[in-house]
Design a protein around this motif. Structure first.
Motif, PDB file in Angstrom:
ATOM      1  N   GLN A 100      -6.413 -13.934   6.929  1.00 49.70           N
ATOM      2  CA  GLN A 100      -7.215 -13.309   5.881  1.00 49.70           C
ATOM      3  C   GLN A 100      -6.276 -12.473   5.024  1.00 49.70           C
ATOM      4  OE1 GLN A 100     -10.402 -13.828   5.370  1.00 49.70           O
ATOM      5  NE2 GLN A 100     -10.733 -12.389   3.696  1.00 49.70           N
ATOM      6  N   LEU A 101      -6.017 -12.915   3.797  1.00 49.19           N
ATOM      7  CA  LEU A 101      -5.120 -12.218   2.880  1.00 49.19           C
ATOM      8  C   LEU A 101      -5.917 -11.242   2.033  1.00 49.19           C
ATOM      9  CD1 LEU A 101      -2.722 -15.037   1.596  1.00 49.19           C
ATOM     10  CD2 LEU A 101      -2.156 -13.166   3.146  1.00 49.19           C
ATOM     11  N   VAL A 102      -5.439 -10.002   1.932  1.00 42.37           N
ATOM     12  CA  VAL A 102      -6.048  -8.999   1.054  1.00 42.37           C
ATOM     13  C   VAL A 102      -4.966  -8.461   0.130  1.00 42.37           C
ATOM     14  CG1 VAL A 102      -7.813  -8.370   2.728  1.00 42.37           C
ATOM     15  CG2 VAL A 102      -5.651  -7.143   2.715  1.00 42.37           C
ATOM     16  N   ASN A 103      -5.396  -7.934  -1.018  1.00 43.07           N
ATOM     17  CA  ASN A 103      -4.419  -7.383  -1.951  1.00 43.07           C
ATOM     18  C   ASN A 103      -3.888  -6.049  -1.448  1.00 43.07           C
ATOM     19  OD1 ASN A 103      -7.042  -6.328  -2.422  1.00 43.07           O
ATOM     20  ND2 ASN A 103      -6.372  -5.498  -4.393  1.00 43.07           N
ATOM     21  N   VAL A 104      -2.673  -5.726  -1.845  1.00 44.78           N
ATOM     22  CA  VAL A 104      -2.020  -4.494  -1.386  1.00 44.78           C
ATOM     23  C   VAL A 104      -2.699  -3.297  -2.049  1.00 44.78           C
ATOM     24  CG1 VAL A 104       0.129  -3.212  -1.253  1.00 44.78           C
ATOM     25  CG2 VAL A 104       0.153  -5.711  -1.089  1.00 44.78           C
ATOM     26  N   PRO A 162       4.531  -6.815  -0.588  1.00 44.42           N
ATOM     27  CA  PRO A 162       4.784  -7.917  -1.525  1.00 44.42           C
ATOM     28  C   PRO A 162       4.505  -7.497  -2.972  1.00 44.42           C
ATOM     29  CG  PRO A 162       2.716  -8.263  -0.368  1.00 44.42           C
ATOM     30  CD  PRO A 162       3.360  -7.089   0.284  1.00 44.42           C
ATOM     31  N   THR A 163       5.325  -8.032  -3.876  1.00 44.83           N
ATOM     32  CA  THR A 163       5.147  -7.762  -5.308  1.00 44.83           C
ATOM     33  C   THR A 163       5.044  -9.048  -6.122  1.00 44.83           C
ATOM     34  OG1 THR A 163       7.562  -7.624  -5.551  1.00 44.83           O
ATOM     35  CG2 THR A 163       6.363  -5.549  -5.192  1.00 44.83           C
ATOM     36  N   ALA A 164       5.490 -10.174  -5.574  1.00 47.34           N
ATOM     37  CA  ALA A 164       5.452 -11.453  -6.284  1.00 47.34           C
ATOM     38  C   ALA A 164       4.411 -12.374  -5.664  1.00 47.34           C
ATOM     39  CB  ALA A 164       6.835 -12.110  -6.253  1.00 47.34           C
ATOM     40  N   ALA A 165       4.067 -13.428  -6.406  1.00 46.79           N
ATOM     41  CA  ALA A 165       3.015 -14.338  -5.965  1.00 46.79           C
ATOM     42  C   ALA A 165       3.401 -15.125  -4.723  1.00 46.79           C
ATOM     43  CB  ALA A 165       2.651 -15.289  -7.099  1.00 46.79           C
ATOM     44  N   ASP A 166       4.691 -15.303  -4.478  1.00 44.17           N
ATOM     45  CA  ASP A 166       5.128 -16.099  -3.330  1.00 44.17           C
ATOM     46  C   ASP A 166       5.572 -15.218  -2.168  1.00 44.17           C
ATOM     47  OD1 ASP A 166       7.393 -15.067  -4.491  1.00 44.17           O
ATOM     48  OD2 ASP A 166       8.560 -16.927  -4.342  1.00 44.17           O
ATOM     49  N   GLU A 167       5.092 -13.968  -2.118  1.00 38.07           N
ATOM     50  CA  GLU A 167       5.461 -13.046  -1.043  1.00 38.07           C
ATOM     51  C   GLU A 167       4.193 -12.564  -0.323  1.00 38.07           C
ATOM     52  OE1 GLU A 167       9.429 -11.029  -3.102  1.00 38.07           O
ATOM     53  OE2 GLU A 167       7.516  -9.927  -3.081  1.00 38.07           O
ATOM     54  N   VAL A 168       4.324 -12.350   0.986  1.00 33.88           N
ATOM     55  CA  VAL A 168       3.223 -11.794   1.775  1.00 33.88           C
ATOM     56  C   VAL A 168       3.792 -10.803   2.783  1.00 33.88           C
ATOM     57  CG1 VAL A 168       1.743 -13.828   1.580  1.00 33.88           C
ATOM     58  CG2 VAL A 168       3.321 -13.643   3.513  1.00 33.88           C
ATOM     59  N   ALA A 169       2.959  -9.881   3.194  1.00 32.87           N
ATOM     60  CA  ALA A 169       3.254  -9.020   4.348  1.00 32.87           C
ATOM     61  C   ALA A 169       2.228  -9.352   5.421  1.00 32.87           C
ATOM     62  CB  ALA A 169       3.185  -7.550   3.961  1.00 32.87           C
ATOM     63  N   LEU A 170       2.606  -9.219   6.662  1.00 33.64           N
ATOM     64  CA  LEU A 170       1.727  -9.571   7.778  1.00 33.64           C
ATOM     65  C   LEU A 170       1.494  -8.359   8.669  1.00 33.64           C
ATOM     66  CD1 LEU A 170       3.275 -12.978   8.915  1.00 33.64           C
ATOM     67  CD2 LEU A 170       1.311 -12.639   7.407  1.00 33.64           C
ATOM     68  N   SER A 171       0.295  -8.308   9.254  1.00 30.51           N
ATOM     69  CA  SER A 171       0.059  -7.330  10.305  1.00 30.51           C
ATOM     70  C   SER A 171       0.928  -7.694  11.504  1.00 30.51           C
ATOM     71  CB  SER A 171      -1.414  -7.338  10.704  1.00 30.51           C
ATOM     72  OG  SER A 171      -1.770  -8.604  11.247  1.00 30.51           O
ATOM     73  N   GLY A 172       1.189  -6.702  12.349  1.00 32.79           N
ATOM     74  CA  GLY A 172       2.039  -6.967  13.503  1.00 32.79           C
ATOM     75  C   GLY A 172       1.471  -8.045  14.392  1.00 32.79           C
ATOM     76  N   ARG A 229       7.034 -16.311   1.434  1.00 26.29           N
ATOM     77  CA  ARG A 229       8.049 -15.657   2.254  1.00 26.29           C
ATOM     78  C   ARG A 229       7.484 -14.344   2.779  1.00 26.29           C
ATOM     79  NH1 ARG A 229      12.560 -12.346   0.891  1.00 26.29           N
ATOM     80  NH2 ARG A 229      11.885 -12.493  -1.277  1.00 26.29           N
ATOM     81  N   VAL A 230       7.719 -14.075   4.050  1.00 31.95           N
ATOM     82  CA  VAL A 230       7.284 -12.827   4.660  1.00 31.95           C
ATOM     83  C   VAL A 230       8.265 -11.731   4.269  1.00 31.95           C
ATOM     84  CG1 VAL A 230       6.808 -11.616   6.822  1.00 31.95           C
ATOM     85  CG2 VAL A 230       6.233 -14.037   6.599  1.00 31.95           C
ATOM     86  N   VAL A 231       7.757 -10.687   3.584  1.00 30.88           N
ATOM     87  CA  VAL A 231       8.647  -9.605   3.130  1.00 30.88           C
ATOM     88  C   VAL A 231       8.366  -8.296   3.850  1.00 30.88           C
ATOM     89  CG1 VAL A 231       8.966 -10.644   0.858  1.00 30.88           C
ATOM     90  CG2 VAL A 231       7.093  -9.016   1.215  1.00 30.88           C
ATOM     91  N   GLY A 232       7.312  -8.238   4.647  1.00 34.41           N
ATOM     92  CA  GLY A 232       7.005  -7.003   5.345  1.00 34.41           C
ATOM     93  C   GLY A 232       6.091  -7.232   6.538  1.00 34.41           C
ATOM     94  N   TYR A 283      -1.187  -9.538   3.690  1.00 31.72           N
ATOM     95  CA  TYR A 283      -1.273  -8.816   2.420  1.00 31.72           C
ATOM     96  C   TYR A 283      -0.525  -9.599   1.363  1.00 31.72           C
ATOM     97  CZ  TYR A 283      -2.560  -5.195   5.745  1.00 31.72           C
ATOM     98  OH  TYR A 283      -3.174  -4.499   6.751  1.00 31.72           O
ATOM     99  N   ALA A 284      -1.138  -9.696   0.173  1.00 29.89           N
ATOM    100  CA  ALA A 284      -0.527 -10.413  -0.942  1.00 29.89           C
ATOM    101  C   ALA A 284      -0.608  -9.551  -2.192  1.00 29.89           C
ATOM    102  CB  ALA A 284      -1.237 -11.751  -1.174  1.00 29.89           C
ATOM    103  N   ALA A 285       0.293  -9.834  -3.146  1.00 28.83           N
ATOM    104  CA  ALA A 285       0.319  -9.093  -4.404  1.00 28.83           C
ATOM    105  C   ALA A 285      -0.814  -9.556  -5.313  1.00 28.83           C
ATOM    106  CB  ALA A 285       1.670  -9.283  -5.086  1.00 28.83           C
ATOM    107  N   ASP A 286      -1.177  -8.710  -6.276  1.00 34.56           N
ATOM    108  CA  ASP A 286      -2.227  -9.074  -7.227  1.00 34.56           C
ATOM    109  C   ASP A 286      -1.868 -10.344  -7.986  1.00 34.56           C
ATOM    110  OD1 ASP A 286      -3.714  -6.917  -6.460  1.00 34.56           O
ATOM    111  OD2 ASP A 286      -3.099  -5.628  -8.140  1.00 34.56           O
ATOM    112  N   ALA A 287      -0.555 -10.574  -8.176  1.00 34.12           N
ATOM    113  CA  ALA A 287      -0.126 -11.762  -8.923  1.00 34.12           C
ATOM    114  C   ALA A 287      -0.569 -13.038  -8.222  1.00 34.12           C
ATOM    115  CB  ALA A 287       1.401 -11.741  -9.095  1.00 34.12           C
TER     116      ALA A 287
END
Length: 811
Positions: A103-107, A123-133, A157-160, A174-178
């Motif tokens: 489940q992806l939500v915006n930052v 994440p700040t770009a459309a192709d970046e995500v952060a994941l919960s632990g 790509r996982v950035v966080g 988590y994904a960026a608004d983009a």
């Protein structure tokens, strides 16, 4: 009386240890279940609504309604410290080995974040995500690792990674608004906005301001305090957990009943040992009521002690469980009402279980109480009454059982449950009528093996009431466990058999051409599909477009390898056409099948091999109807249901489109997992009841050793070795345990058969398969026998270490 009861409990704790343990385990089960379910329910509710986890106010916009200017109104409202729209989407992602729903939500802005980064960045770009632990751990990825979006040609790509765990049902990313903007999800389309109040501003006040201001944009907009919205979401999910809580409490009540049998047995033995004490009390003027009150106070004290101990134990176990499942991250929930009920039930169960032995012990006359054992007349009267009552219960239960399996009946399962209850009560209450005979029969086997086994058999048969109560507790616990194991294993096999009959094709890959007709699956694609791990067989079928009656269908050609892949041998003659059972209901017995080269009159046969939009004919008939496309459809066999999802993901990658893929493997895998989980849960939960019953075995032996101190000392004085004395107690424990286990297994298997047969009569199953989970049942029996043997260790050591001269002294 209370002071005397407390003195008795304090100075003779060994007599009551098993009572305290039995009630403590039962109350721990009750209280632990309540805390576990409440904590998990709240955690899952919060995990599924993480976006509002730290918000003070939630603004709701009706779905599919675009309202411009919501953000401007929120920003202009006094008392707002921070706000943001909530955007979300569901994705299935793969790390190359493991696939996972996410489940992806915006930052959110910093003021509204509920989780902290433990590695990387947001994440700040459309192709970046952060994941919960929890999500990162499930996928096995680290910062910088790639993830593939299944069903799309995209990689992110996982950035966080954050410190937030993932719940049982939700893995958060988590994904960026983009990224959301690419899918058309923006602030203008958001259905939820979260707002943080400024310092000193009350959430109710701010929600009132926002609600009034937003109504100027649209009457459909609303603002509510976030705490209330979160509570509603958690309560809605908690209703689903209430069902699980009820199941847990049902098993806990079973354990409580077994504990009551142990408690009643304990009090019966201790009162039998204290008959002389009761007689002396009555002889010096104590009334029956005074004696009952004294022993009643003992029962209350034991109930309070065991319940308080069980409450602490249950909460501790629930804390450990929720810490392991990560639900404790969202806070521990202690349902005060249910915990108070658990403690109250523990005390009540102790008092009720002890009441019958207390009434029986206090009712006797002083001189009668001074006798060492109950009179023969008393035992005879009890046996006659018991035989009459149990006989009536058994006859009524057998009559209902015959009714439940005689013919199809929508209420057959309810009738079978009633039959099982009557028969169970008859068997358990009638234990004193047949358990002594079973003990005697098993004792004859032991008597032939030596002097010590002969002594053990005689001791087990000497006090049949005590041995029967202990064996009855094991009968109930083991019988229930075997019943549920047999029922679950049979239902599992029946459901899977039904799935195999109704959905024999695990996976089907179809290939269309540019014009919407059938096309041949490329050879390299077919070869790759055969090599997918988990695929154990395949068959490629020729196909053509056509129609059956007025229904346009894809016509498949029969292949001799179909039975090997599907397990179904619905062979097709040249004069027949196989269609789905649903379509067969709408067709006449003979139908015209049309193909590009002409029509053929064929007999309609219903078969599960074909889907609703398919029909199957023989290879020769298909050639008459058209010029078939060879290898247009491929059926794959996936016998290992545990790999169903991975196989689906791998096949989907190869074929490149979900529209080309169909089949029942995921549904079958889900059913199988649910059945396996149900079997594991029932076995684990009822193991608690078996544990309590085995505590009763240990208690019986311990009190028996205390009762026979002089007898054991005399045997030692006559030359019996300490080791032989321990062996004698071991044989006693095994003899009682084996009788209880054997009766429980036989009765449980019978009740399980009754349940699944009645289920077939009421559920409309074509056939009901009877199955026994032999490894689990055998393992349970082995553990119970081993535990019974271990239960004799401490009593045996106590008896063997007592000095003969000291034990023979008349103190």
């Amino acid at each position: 009386m209370l002071r005397q009861a407390w003195s008795e409990v304090r100075h003779h704790p060994g007599r009551f240890l098993s009572t305290i343990l039995a009630i403590a385990i039962s109350v721990a089960f009750l209280s632990g279940s309540a805390v576990l379910v409440a904590t998990e329910g709240r955690a899952q509710g919060k995990a599924m609504n993480v976006s509002m986890a730290v918000a003070d106010v939630v603004v709701s916009v009706p779905r599919d309604t675009a309202v411009a200017g919501v953000g401007d109104v929120i920003a202009a409202t006094a008392g707002v410290a921070a706000f943001a729209p909530v955007l979300s989407e569901s994705e299935v992602v793969s790390s190359g080995v493991v696939s996972q729903a996410l489940q992806l939500v915006n930052v959110p802005p910093a003021e509204l974040r509920w989780a902290n980064l433990t590695a990387g960045r947001w994440p700040t770009a459309a192709d970046e995500v952060a994941l919960s632990g929890g999500a990162a751990g499930a996928l096995g990825v680290v910062v910088g690792g790639p993830l593939t979006l299944e069903g799309r040609d995209q990689t992110v790509r996982v950035v966080g990674i954050t410190d937030e765990p993932s719940g049982l049902f939700v893995k958060t990313g988590y994904a960026a608004d983009a990224r959301f903007a690419q899918a058309g999800a923006t602030a203008e389309t958001a259905s939820t906005w979260v707002v943080r109040a400024a310092q000193g501003v009350d959430a109710d006040t701010l929600s009132g301001r926002l609600d009034g201001a937003l109504k100027t944009l649209s009457p459909a907009l609303s603002a509510k305090p976030a705490a209330g919205v979160r509570a509603e979401a958690v309560a809605k999910l908690a209703k689903d957990f209430d069902v699980f809580a009820n199941v847990l409490w049902a098993f806990a009540v079973v354990s409580l009943v077994v504990g009551m049998i142990t408690i009643a047995n304990t009090f019966s033995i201790t009162l039998a040992q204290r008959r002389r004490q009761i007689g002396l009390l009555r002889a010096v003027g104590a009334s029956g009521g005074q004696v009952r009150r004294r022993f009643g106070f003992e029962a209350v004290l034991l109930g309070v002690a065991g319940s308080v101990l069980g409450l602490g134990l249950g909460i501790g176990i629930a804390v450990a469980e929720t810490a392991w499942s990560t639900a404790l991250f969202w806070g521990l929930s202690l349902p005060a009402g249910q915990l108070a009920l658990a403690v109250g039930l523990g005390i009540l169960a102790t008092v009720v279980a002890a009441s019958v032995p207390i009434l029986r012990g206090a009712r006797v006359a002083p001189l009668e109480a001074l006798q060492p054992v109950l009179t023969g007349e008393e035992r005879r009267r009890a046996s006659v009454a018991r035989a009459v009552v149990c006989g009536l219960l058994l006859l009524a239960g057998l009559g209902l059982a015959a009714l439940s399996v005689a013919a199809p009946n929508p209420n057959a399962l309810l009738i079978a449950i009633g039959a099982g209850a009557l028969i169970s009560v008859g068997v358990l209450f009638g234990g004193p009528l047949f358990v002594p005979s079973l003990l005697s029969a098993s004792g004859r086997l032991f008597r032939r093996t030596g002097t010590v086994p002969r002594l053990a058999a005689g001791n087990a048969e000497r006090n049949p009431r005590r041995a029967t109560a202990t064996a009855t507790a094991l009968m109930l616990a083991v019988g229930l466990m075997v019943t549920l194991q047999v029922a679950t294993a049979s239902v599992r096999l029946t459901v899977l058999d039904q799935l195999a009959q109704h959905y024999p094709v695990d996976l089907q890959v179809s290939w269309g051409d540019a014009d919407g007709g059938v096309g041949a699956i490329p050879h390299d694609v077919a070869a790759r599909l055969d090599r997918v791990p988990g695929v154990e067989g395949s068959v490629r079928l020729a196909a053509a477009t056509g129609s059956v009656g007025e229904h346009p269908l894809t016509l498949l050609g029969w292949d001799a390898r179909i039975p090997d892949v599907t397990g179904v041998d619905d062979r097709v003659g040249d004069d027949r056409v196989l269609v789905s059972p649903y379509l067969a209901e709408d067709l006449p017995a003979t139908v015209t099948v049309k193909g590009p080269t002409g029509p053929v009159e064929l007999t309609v046969v219903a078969s599960q091999l074909t889907g609703y939009e398919q029909a199957m004919v023989s290879a020769a008939t298909l050639s008459r109807l058209s010029a078939p496309m060879a290898g247009a459809v491929m059926w794959l066999s996936v016998p290992d249901r545990g790999r169903a999802v991975d196989v689906m993901v791998a096949v989907n990658r190869i074929v490149g489109s979900g529209d080309r893929l169909s089949g029942s493997v995921v549904e079958a895998a889900l059913y199988e997992q649910v059945m396996d989980l149900l079997l594991a849960i029932t076995t684990g939960l009822l193991a608690v009841a078996v544990l309590i019953a085995l505590i009763g075995v240990s208690n019986t032996l311990s009190l028996s050793v205390m009762e026979r101190t002089r007898e054991s000392a005399l045997l030692r004085a006559l030359g019996l070795q300490a080791r032989s004395l321990r062996v004698m107690l071991l044989i006693e424990a095994l003899q009682v345990a084996v009788v209880g286990i054997v009766v429980g297994v036989v009765a449980g298997a019978g009740f399980g058969w009754l349940a699944v047969t009645a289920l077939g009569r009421s559920g409309g199953f074509d056939t009901v398969r009877f199955a026994v989970d032999v490894p689990t049942t055998a393992g349970m029996v082995g553990v119970a026998v081993l535990a019974a043997a271990l239960a004799s260790v401490l009593p045996g050591r106590r008896a063997a270490t007592a000095a003969p001269t000291e034990a023979l002294a008349d103190i």
